[in-house]
Scaffold this active site. Structure first.
Site, PDB file in Angstrom:
ATOM      1  CG  HIS A  36      -6.620   5.097   1.743  1.00  0.00           C
ATOM      2  ND1 HIS A  36      -7.538   6.152   1.999  1.00  0.00           N
ATOM      3  CD2 HIS A  36      -7.401   4.132   2.462  1.00  0.00           C
ATOM      4  CE1 HIS A  36      -8.524   6.191   2.636  1.00  0.00           C
ATOM      5  NE2 HIS A  36      -8.619   5.057   2.949  1.00  0.00           N
ATOM      6  CG  ASN A  64     -13.216   3.343   6.374  1.00  0.00           C
ATOM      7  OD1 ASN A  64     -14.264   3.800   6.696  1.00  0.00           O
ATOM      8  ND2 ASN A  64     -13.177   2.596   5.403  1.00  0.00           N
ATOM      9  CG  PHE A 114      -4.645  -2.799   7.761  1.00  0.00           C
ATOM     10  CD1 PHE A 114      -4.067  -2.529   6.611  1.00  0.00           C
ATOM     11  CD2 PHE A 114      -4.338  -3.848   8.344  1.00  0.00           C
ATOM     12  CE1 PHE A 114      -3.305  -3.248   5.949  1.00  0.00           C
ATOM     13  CE2 PHE A 114      -3.432  -4.517   8.021  1.00  0.00           C
ATOM     14  CZ  PHE A 114      -2.972  -4.402   6.573  1.00  0.00           C
ATOM     15  CG  ASN A 145     -10.527  -0.674   9.493  1.00  0.00           C
ATOM     16  OD1 ASN A 145      -9.358  -0.917   9.899  1.00  0.00           O
ATOM     17  ND2 ASN A 145     -11.404  -1.592   8.858  1.00  0.00           N
ATOM     18  CG  ASP A 167      -6.629   9.552   1.578  1.00  0.00           C
ATOM     19  OD1 ASP A 167      -6.473   9.503   2.740  1.00  0.00           O
ATOM     20  OD2 ASP A 167      -7.762   8.820   1.074  1.00  0.00           O
ATOM     21  CE1 TYR A 227      -3.790  -2.295   0.299  1.00  0.00           C
ATOM     22  CE2 TYR A 227      -2.535  -3.318   2.118  1.00  0.00           C
ATOM     23  CZ  TYR A 227      -3.568  -3.402   1.593  1.00  0.00           C
ATOM     24  OH  TYR A 227      -4.442  -4.373   1.584  1.00  0.00           O
TER      25      TYR A 227
END
Length: 263
Positions: free
Chosen positions: A28, A120, A72, A74, A99, A23
């Site tokens: 994100h 989130n 992560f 969330n 973001d 990622y």
């Protein structure tokens, strides 16, 4: 020992993103990108802290914390809640960098409080702090145009052009962080937004040039050389299907006269 932080200053800067190689270059992770670059420029090492489940570093001059939650997106609020709780940092002294779908790449804006707009990371932070009243630094990543594909969009890399725009916005944002750490949040916001305003106005100025050029007196354009109005191309006057008068009458009179003589 770091100097005491002025009341009303930012004491905790949180970058939002997802951990792992998979990622690290996705949209994100724009919040990670900014805090990582700021840490590098400030000579701050970000180290994994299992207690907070985050990469954590501390500014040498004023003791402000830099944090990249490693749960992560969330679950971003856990590290924020623990650090803020342990060091007694109120929500108003926290700056969360994230973001922003509602801004095009290249835009960066700052505000205090507000909603979570479906983000989130913000949702978890607001839930764990029990407040929306923390500062946000929002980095535009653009919107895919369809809310049904947003989840997939934010987890993919931006184009090279968009990434360059985001990086430029990150650079401008980093310039105002010293003001945030010094307690001049209004000054920081004004400086960042005035640059945004200038960027918006630039295209309008360049667009105005062509108009002026058109206005310059010059050889009057010849009355539109209308392509010689060709006489309406009447559907090719097909040689009127010469409806040759059927020579029936003549035939009748001819045959009539011939047979008439025999009578």
């Amino acid at each position: 020992m770091p100097d005491a932080i002025r009341p009303g200053s930012i004491r905790l800067i949180v970058g939002l993103g997802n951990p792992g190689k998979e990622y690290e270059r996705t949209r994100h992770n724009a919040g990670f990108w900014l805090v990582e670059r700021f840490a590098l420029q400030s000579g701050v090492a970000l180290r994994k802290d299992g207690k907070y489940q985050a990469l954590v570093g501390r500014m040498p001059d004023n003791g402000a914390w830099l944090v990249l939650p490693q749960g992560f997106m969330n679950a971003s609020g856990r590290a924020v809640q623990m650090l803020a709780g342990f060091f007694k940092i109120p929500a108003a002294d926290i700056l969360v960098v994230h973001d922003e779908l509602d801004f095009v790449p290249g835009v960066a804006k700052m505000k205090l409080g507000g909603g979570i707009a479906g983000h989130n990371g913000l949702r978890d932070i607001s839930h764990r702090l029990g407040s929306h009243d923390y500062w946000r630094l929002r980095l535009g990543i653009g919107h895919p145009g369809d809310k049904n594909v947003v989840a997939d969009y934010v987890l993919h890399k931006p184009s090279a052009e968009d990434r360059a725009e985001i990086d430029e916005a990150i650079g401008r944002s980093i310039e105002i962080l010293p003001l945030c750490l010094a307690g001049d949040l209004q000054g920081a916001m004004q400086k960042l937004h005035s640059v945004e305003k200038e960027r918006k106005e630039r295209p309008a100025e360049t667009n105005a040039e062509p108009d002026k050029a058109v206005a310059k007196p010059g050889p009057k354009p010849k009355p539109e050389a209308k392509p010689e109005a060709k006489p309406e191309a009447k559907p090719e006057a097909k040689p009127e299907a010469k409806v040759e008068p059927k020579p029936e009458p003549e035939k009748k009179s001819l045959f009539g006269s011939l047979f008439g003589k025999k009578k």
